[in-house]
Design an enzyme around this catalytic site. Structure first.
Site, mmCIF file in Angstrom:
data_model
loop_
_atom_site.group_PDB
_atom_site.id
_atom_site.type_symbol
_atom_site.label_atom_id
_atom_site.label_comp_id
_atom_site.label_asym_id
_atom_site.label_seq_id
_atom_site.Cartn_x
_atom_site.Cartn_y
_atom_site.Cartn_z
ATOM 1 N N HIS A 147 25.816 32.646 -22.262
ATOM 2 C CA HIS A 147 24.949 32.076 -21.245
ATOM 3 C C HIS A 147 24.662 33.086 -20.157
ATOM 4 O O HIS A 147 25.548 33.840 -19.741
ATOM 5 C CB HIS A 147 25.540 30.791 -20.638
ATOM 6 C CG HIS A 147 26.961 30.914 -20.199
ATOM 7 N ND1 HIS A 147 28.018 30.884 -21.080
ATOM 8 C CD2 HIS A 147 27.509 31.083 -18.973
ATOM 9 C CE1 HIS A 147 29.158 31.012 -20.413
ATOM 10 N NE2 HIS A 147 28.868 31.152 -19.129
ATOM 11 N N ASP B 192 23.435 24.517 -13.599
ATOM 12 C CA ASP B 192 24.895 24.586 -13.659
ATOM 13 C C ASP B 192 25.475 23.345 -12.958
ATOM 14 O O ASP B 192 24.993 22.933 -11.897
ATOM 15 C CB ASP B 192 25.400 25.866 -12.983
ATOM 16 C CG ASP B 192 26.847 26.165 -13.331
ATOM 17 O OD1 ASP B 192 27.096 27.159 -14.036
ATOM 18 O OD2 ASP B 192 27.750 25.400 -12.899
ATOM 19 N N ILE B 193 26.515 22.785 -13.529
ATOM 20 C CA ILE B 193 27.089 21.549 -12.991
ATOM 21 C C ILE B 193 27.817 21.790 -11.664
ATOM 22 O O ILE B 193 27.977 20.863 -10.864
ATOM 23 C CB ILE B 193 28.019 20.908 -14.057
ATOM 24 C CG1 ILE B 193 28.195 19.418 -13.809
ATOM 25 C CG2 ILE B 193 29.362 21.625 -14.140
ATOM 26 C CD1 ILE B 193 28.774 18.663 -14.986
ATOM 27 N N ASN C 140 28.911 36.675 -18.000
ATOM 28 C CA ASN C 140 30.351 36.890 -18.120
ATOM 29 C C ASN C 140 30.703 36.929 -19.608
ATOM 30 O O ASN C 140 30.235 36.088 -20.382
ATOM 31 C CB ASN C 140 31.111 35.764 -17.421
ATOM 32 C CG ASN C 140 30.855 35.749 -15.927
ATOM 33 O OD1 ASN C 140 30.745 36.803 -15.295
ATOM 34 N ND2 ASN C 140 30.742 34.562 -15.341
ATOM 35 N N GLU D 36 34.249 31.440 -19.283
ATOM 36 C CA GLU D 36 34.986 30.186 -19.499
ATOM 37 C C GLU D 36 34.427 29.367 -20.652
ATOM 38 O O GLU D 36 35.185 28.707 -21.363
ATOM 39 C CB GLU D 36 34.981 29.353 -18.217
ATOM 40 C CG GLU D 36 35.828 29.990 -17.121
ATOM 41 C CD GLU D 36 35.795 29.214 -15.822
ATOM 42 O OE1 GLU D 36 35.122 28.172 -15.765
ATOM 43 O OE2 GLU D 36 36.451 29.672 -14.873
ATOM 44 N N VAL D 37 33.124 29.371 -20.799
ATOM 45 C CA VAL D 37 32.507 28.597 -21.884
ATOM 46 C C VAL D 37 32.089 29.564 -22.994
ATOM 47 O O VAL D 37 31.263 30.449 -22.774
ATOM 48 C CB VAL D 37 31.286 27.803 -21.377
ATOM 49 C CG1 VAL D 37 30.607 27.076 -22.539
ATOM 50 C CG2 VAL D 37 31.698 26.807 -20.300
ATOM 51 N N HIS E 147 23.735 33.389 -16.343
ATOM 52 C CA HIS E 147 23.637 32.711 -15.054
ATOM 53 C C HIS E 147 22.437 33.273 -14.310
ATOM 54 O O HIS E 147 22.320 34.499 -14.150
ATOM 55 C CB HIS E 147 24.875 32.970 -14.189
ATOM 56 C CG HIS E 147 26.158 32.405 -14.708
ATOM 57 N ND1 HIS E 147 26.717 31.240 -14.222
ATOM 58 C CD2 HIS E 147 27.009 32.859 -15.657
ATOM 59 C CE1 HIS E 147 27.870 31.000 -14.838
ATOM 60 N NE2 HIS E 147 28.071 31.971 -15.714
HETATM 61 P P1 AMP Z 1 31.357 31.174 -17.275
HETATM 62 O O1 AMP Z 1 32.568 31.290 -16.381
HETATM 63 O O2 AMP Z 1 30.441 32.361 -17.170
HETATM 64 O O3 AMP Z 1 31.749 30.853 -18.704
HETATM 65 O O4 AMP Z 1 30.514 29.991 -16.698
HETATM 66 C C1 AMP Z 1 30.517 28.697 -17.231
HETATM 67 C C2 AMP Z 1 29.646 27.835 -16.346
HETATM 68 O O5 AMP Z 1 29.339 26.653 -17.030
HETATM 69 C C3 AMP Z 1 30.299 27.451 -15.013
HETATM 70 O O6 AMP Z 1 29.482 27.917 -13.932
HETATM 71 C C4 AMP Z 1 30.338 25.927 -15.093
HETATM 72 O O7 AMP Z 1 30.099 25.299 -13.845
HETATM 73 C C5 AMP Z 1 29.249 25.632 -16.102
HETATM 74 N N1 AMP Z 1 29.385 24.388 -16.842
HETATM 75 C C6 AMP Z 1 30.447 23.955 -17.543
HETATM 76 N N2 AMP Z 1 30.199 22.773 -18.126
HETATM 77 C C7 AMP Z 1 28.922 22.450 -17.795
HETATM 78 C C8 AMP Z 1 28.071 21.353 -18.095
HETATM 79 N N3 AMP Z 1 28.469 20.320 -18.871
HETATM 80 N N4 AMP Z 1 26.821 21.346 -17.567
HETATM 81 C C9 AMP Z 1 26.402 22.349 -16.782
HETATM 82 N N5 AMP Z 1 27.149 23.441 -16.483
HETATM 83 C C10 AMP Z 1 28.402 23.476 -16.970
#
Ligand code: AMP
Ligand code: ZN
Length: 117
Positions: free
Chosen positions: A99, A30-31, A86, A94-95, A101
């Protein structure tokens, strides 16, 4: 999905720190890590969320759960970990690419949730 950042990571169009890959799944750091171990494990094929899966997705979902412990242990969380998916607006996703975690490290992750009054 051409505009999905995680699809672009799988395709190598956006850089990532890869820790695992097989025919179905891809895992990377995770970034913005929230614990010493914070890995994202994703299906290679675009799936928007856990609210968008069907029986055809059982193999990839099973693979994600089957490989998570090995990824955790190899990345600094040897005595367990927490797996979080999530999902959608209520889940705080958010994405919009499914995914898992994988969070952990040398200390317990902490309480699961804090109660909302
Ligand atoms: P969520 O809130 O469950 O959708 O988590 C999205 C996660 O993606 C967050 O923890 C971000 O830090 C992570 N994230 C977003 N963009 C990137 C990226 N380019 N590389 C790695 N992690 C990312
Ligand atoms: Zn995607």
């Amino acid at each position: 999905m051409s505009d999905c950042i995680f699809c672009k990571i799988v395709a190598g169009e956006i850089p990532s720190k890869k820790v695992f890959e097989d025919d179905l799944v891809y895992a990377f750091h995770d970034i913005h890590p929230l614990r010493p171990t914070h890995i994202l494990l994703i299906p290679k094929r675009h799936i928007t969320s856990l609210a968008h899966v069907g029986v055809e997705d059982e193999p990839v979902l099973g693979r994600m759960l089957a490989v998570a412990h090995e990824i955790a242990a190899k990345n600094g969380s040897v005595d367990g970990f927490r797996a979080i998916i999530n999902t959608g607006r209520i889940g705080g996703q958010e994405v919009p690419h499914l995914h898992l975690h994988i969070v952990g490290g040398g200390q317990p992750v902490g309480p699961m949730l804090t109660k909302v009054q």
